[in-house]
Motif scaffolding. Structure first.
Motif, PDB file in Angstrom:
ATOM      1  N   MET A   1      30.086 -10.095  66.130  1.00  0.00           N
ATOM      2  CA  MET A   1      30.271 -11.347  65.402  1.00  0.00           C
ATOM      3  C   MET A   1      29.343 -12.410  65.976  1.00  0.00           C
ATOM      4  N   ILE A   2      29.131 -13.451  65.196  1.00  0.00           N
ATOM      5  CA  ILE A   2      28.460 -14.639  65.714  1.00  0.00           C
ATOM      6  C   ILE A   2      29.457 -15.318  66.645  1.00  0.00           C
ATOM      7  N   ALA A   3      29.146 -15.321  67.927  1.00  0.00           N
ATOM      8  CA  ALA A   3      30.109 -15.851  68.893  1.00  0.00           C
ATOM      9  C   ALA A   3      29.905 -17.329  69.127  1.00  0.00           C
ATOM     10  N   HIS A   4      28.752 -17.828  68.720  1.00  0.00           N
ATOM     11  CA  HIS A   4      28.497 -19.248  68.965  1.00  0.00           C
ATOM     12  C   HIS A   4      27.406 -19.778  68.058  1.00  0.00           C
ATOM     13  N   THR A   5      27.690 -20.912  67.445  1.00  0.00           N
ATOM     14  CA  THR A   5      26.650 -21.667  66.751  1.00  0.00           C
ATOM     15  C   THR A   5      26.524 -23.006  67.482  1.00  0.00           C
TER      16      THR A   5
ATOM     17  N   PRO B   1      24.668 -27.445  70.394  1.00  0.00           N
ATOM     18  CA  PRO B   1      24.733 -26.060  70.871  1.00  0.00           C
ATOM     19  C   PRO B   1      25.222 -25.885  72.307  1.00  0.00           C
ATOM     20  N   ALA B   2      24.889 -26.794  73.216  1.00  0.00           N
ATOM     21  CA  ALA B   2      25.181 -26.560  74.632  1.00  0.00           C
ATOM     22  C   ALA B   2      26.276 -27.489  75.146  1.00  0.00           C
ATOM     23  N   VAL B   3      27.036 -27.010  76.102  1.00  0.00           N
ATOM     24  CA  VAL B   3      28.135 -27.811  76.652  1.00  0.00           C
ATOM     25  C   VAL B   3      27.611 -29.029  77.407  1.00  0.00           C
TER      26      VAL B   3
ATOM     27  N   TYR C   1      35.570 -29.484  69.156  1.00  0.00           N
ATOM     28  CA  TYR C   1      36.030 -28.224  68.573  1.00  0.00           C
ATOM     29  C   TYR C   1      34.950 -27.160  68.611  1.00  0.00           C
ATOM     30  N   GLU C   2      35.388 -25.915  68.584  1.00  0.00           N
ATOM     31  CA  GLU C   2      34.476 -24.872  68.123  1.00  0.00           C
ATOM     32  C   GLU C   2      35.249 -23.954  67.201  1.00  0.00           C
ATOM     33  N   VAL C   3      34.535 -23.416  66.229  1.00  0.00           N
ATOM     34  CA  VAL C   3      35.142 -22.576  65.215  1.00  0.00           C
ATOM     35  C   VAL C   3      34.623 -21.149  65.400  1.00  0.00           C
ATOM     36  N   LEU C   4      35.542 -20.224  65.516  1.00  0.00           N
ATOM     37  CA  LEU C   4      35.170 -18.811  65.606  1.00  0.00           C
ATOM     38  C   LEU C   4      35.618 -18.127  64.323  1.00  0.00           C
ATOM     39  N   LEU C   5      34.668 -17.518  63.652  1.00  0.00           N
ATOM     40  CA  LEU C   5      35.001 -16.809  62.413  1.00  0.00           C
ATOM     41  C   LEU C   5      34.925 -15.321  62.692  1.00  0.00           C
ATOM     42  N   ARG C   6      36.003 -14.644  62.393  1.00  0.00           N
ATOM     43  CA  ARG C   6      36.058 -13.214  62.636  1.00  0.00           C
ATOM     44  C   ARG C   6      36.193 -12.516  61.301  1.00  0.00           C
TER      45      ARG C   6
ATOM     46  N   TYR D   1      29.050 -26.631  69.150  1.00  0.00           N
ATOM     47  CA  TYR D   1      30.288 -27.388  69.270  1.00  0.00           C
ATOM     48  C   TYR D   1      30.265 -28.536  68.277  1.00  0.00           C
TER      49      TYR D   1
END
Lengths: 279, 279, 279, 279
Positions: free
Chosen positions: A252-256, A208-210, A232-237, A258
């Motif tokens: 939207m879910i902006a983050h789940t 979850p965290a950088v 990677y990170e995946v953004l689903l719109r 990395y």
């Protein structure tokens, strides 16, 4: 692949088949059909007996006179509302990429460390098929139980060896084809992973965290048995599916989390040393 | 699933095995190992004979003295540089979500309309396993040939029935489990899809422009045999994998296409009509 | 603000006015009009004398017979191709948010540490108007010179005090309304910033890597004279402006840097101490 | 710009000054200081008299013993919770880009069609400064009243001519420097805009749905007096500002609207005609 146009659970609702009953956007129910039971809602009820024999994709009339749609629940439908959730879960947008990055295919033997609510376990179990196997380690008893129930709910428990164990102390398997790791301190399992995976096998870490990503990257470099690392990170719109007013959903879910991908390679004393042929 | 620590192509490079040779970020080569051949590069060469017997994940010394990494190519590696490309292709970020949305599993029989360079065909073929089948229709001869070669390259041609045909005129199969449609005018195949799919089966349409999405949404409503329609786009963001300077890559693929998902339901004369039990 | 429909540089091209000459997507030229000069291109040339007297928004015929559009260059046009660039620059997408976060308005006195090529200096100088002032510190001589030329090019040098100095050793100003900091080690100027800003004033730090963000956040907490800290990133997505095939551009700038906003507050010995009235 | 370290509202809280009182993340209050009044909250109260004389950035003790932070409210703070909202509003992320695209500077005269709750009006009014002017047309009485109150709240009403009128029937001004249009059918005001803007001036249209964007693009092409058209969307991602667990917020505003930028050019009978010099 037998079955014809009347195959149970695939075409026709039979006793014991899972059903996704869609009344409207908000009212979506997933259950298994049992004779004598009734599915309730604040918009009307339906007797399970009335569902038996219906083709999936049909509409059924509720007690209120409203019609509801009868569908097979997909895994993503289960994840939305048919499963127990005890933890932050990985989402289908990430699951899809995980399958692609790890080259998961039927027959694979996959390691999972950190099972959580078992969503990823389910996705892996389906992808490896009846010939494959998922070996899943979970340290927390409550998660372990939740995952087991969720696997039962979707009917995939037989493809999984679920272990209530601390993987940092080692795992039983070796020559595995891939691994997914979802734990706060994944650097602690790098030696374990290296022993358990076959040559060239991939791992995806979910973080979850950088700060965790930076620390894992440092550990991978230090450990030395890993290459081809990617983050990677995946953004689903999602869009409002209206032909006359098409627009992205407002929120939207902006983050789940990395996804850190890496591959197991032979450890050596640096690149200056000759590579041993035949390993 | 047999094999042990010395299984060909899985653990050990044998003659005929595919290899991903990684010299550096830019110099990545995919080829099959053939005795007597040499792989060249501007950083040195390697004789295929020297690869045979190596464990995957080993480093091999090039003629220049530089070391290169020897790995199994994943499908995503093939897609990056091992396949021919004749068209705008769908990317792994989208493939992953497609697998999840359509609930693809081993044994499935899947329809594909618009094959392009065959990337999606390959992904579907792997996911359905040896028990499943992909039926792929492509109207253009050059695409058809490219897809066939690409399927041969990755060794999955036997799971695919590739047809050089216009699917708008109909397809041969029925009771299929899912479909992927990648063509400019997908509204033209809605009746064909409805006949070919089993009850409740899903379709994903891949569309580059929003105008196409709006038009397809209108057609789906008009046709009436579809429900649970959703519109998505997937954004994949990659990071520089440096533990001390972690940051997203400066540029990214900002758009490939929109994914429109929908499910086949029974067509009726509107929701006011009674649902026929037993279909 | 006087002027009517014939005001120089605003409506009509006069000698000395800046011009953006648009031949096509790729061929865009920015220059000041000088009698006797000729603007060249591989698609034809135009004499500056032929531009004088034209209304902006007109088309002018090149030597080739092709027409080009004559426009006033905006700051964003200058940034795209009219200025020298010696460094990674902050982009308009970020500049816009910086103006909003810092509440920049005409008359403000703003500090800038780390000038780079002067793009942000230009944006601040315009926003503070002729009554305001930007105090800009740059440690590198080459950057300092580049920024000065760029400020001259856009005609805003008189609103800026550009100093070739190391701001970590202190700045001359106090009671400033806002600050923008673009340097690799911004934690080193926190005490300097605290002394230079008026009570409640805001700062935006621009940072490319997440490690820097994490370290700055830690320093802000430790220093204690800061509150309302926020971390942002701005993603700008551009579309192909085609009414019949509207779609996002295929590639985009996925990352420039993170924006960390914070506000100067009174330092105290913790929240347990009584606040001194009257400061 | 006079004032020293004790300037009212800028450094010191005086009677009549606006205050942002921050108790915690959720409890943020904006008000003007009036002798004798009390600001309440479920975490304690504070007498306005106790705020007078405080330096901004100080902490004040509430009746509960808890300390709260006393700050100047920025426009973005007002927009978050200090203003009335009667409509979908444009967000600061978009406002920032609008200022950049339109090259707004002190002294500009700007047209606004479709005022809504007046948020954009406020941003424009601040940017044009006391020498500039914003001409704002709103067709709905309730919006018009809301915008007027919001402009009063932030003290910028004197820079705005707010008109309760249908701009599709024409506007009173000409030679304007820029325009912002936020209405469902912006194609209806293209001729009005063309007459009102000075040569080369820019317009930004704010549109929630892609269908509107496509239709506007078609209208711009058809009308012919526009060039340099661009379509953007701005995504703002906020992070949890924790140095030890830095990560994007879980949810975000995924969509407000698309920004279509274009510039007014001379209309002609196509590019084949000679350009008239001197207009």
């Amino acid at each position: 692949m037998a079955g014809g146009a009347t195959e149970c659970c695939r075409h026709i609702v039979c006793e014991g088949c899972p059903v996704l009953l869609v009344i409207d956007e908000k009212r979506r129910f997933i259950f298994r059909v049992e004779r004598g039971r009734v599915q309730g809602s604040d918009r009307g009820t339906v007797r399970h007996d009335d569902l038996i024999g219906l083709r999936y994709g049909s509409r059924v009339r509720l007690s209120s006179g409203i019609y509801a749609l009868v569908l097979q629940p997909r895994l993503v439908d289960y994840m939305e509302r048919g499963l127990r959730r005890r933890s932050q879960v990985i989402y289908p947008k990430d699951h899809g990429l995980i399958l692609m990055l790890l080259d998961i295919e039927p027959g694979n033997r996959v390691l999972e460390i950190g099972v959580g609510s078992g969503y990823t376990t389910i996705v892996l179990a389906r992808a490896v098929g009846p010939e494959g196997k998922v070996y899943s380690y979970e340290i927390r008893r409550d998660m372990f139980e939740t995952a087991r129930r969720n696997l039962e709910t979707v009917g995939l428990l037989d493809r999984v060896e679920l272990k209530h164990r601390d993987a940092r102390l080692g795992v039983d398997e070796e020559n595995l084809d891939a691994a997914v790791v979802d734990m706060p301190d994944p650097w602690a399992v790098l030696p374990v992973l290296h022993r358990a995976l076959r040559p060239g096998a991939g791992v995806v870490f979910f973080l979850p965290a950088v700060n965790q990503v930076a620390r894992l990257l440092a550990a991978l470099e230090l450990h030395g048995g890993w290459a081809e690392t990617r983050v990677y990170e995946v953004l689903l719109r999602e869009y409002e599916p209206r032909s006359d007013a098409l627009r992205p959903r407002t929120t939207m879910i902006a983050h789940t989390g990395y996804l850190v991908y890496t591959r197991r390679i032979e450890r050596d004393m640096g690149q200056h040393q000759d590579t041993d042929k035949g390993g």
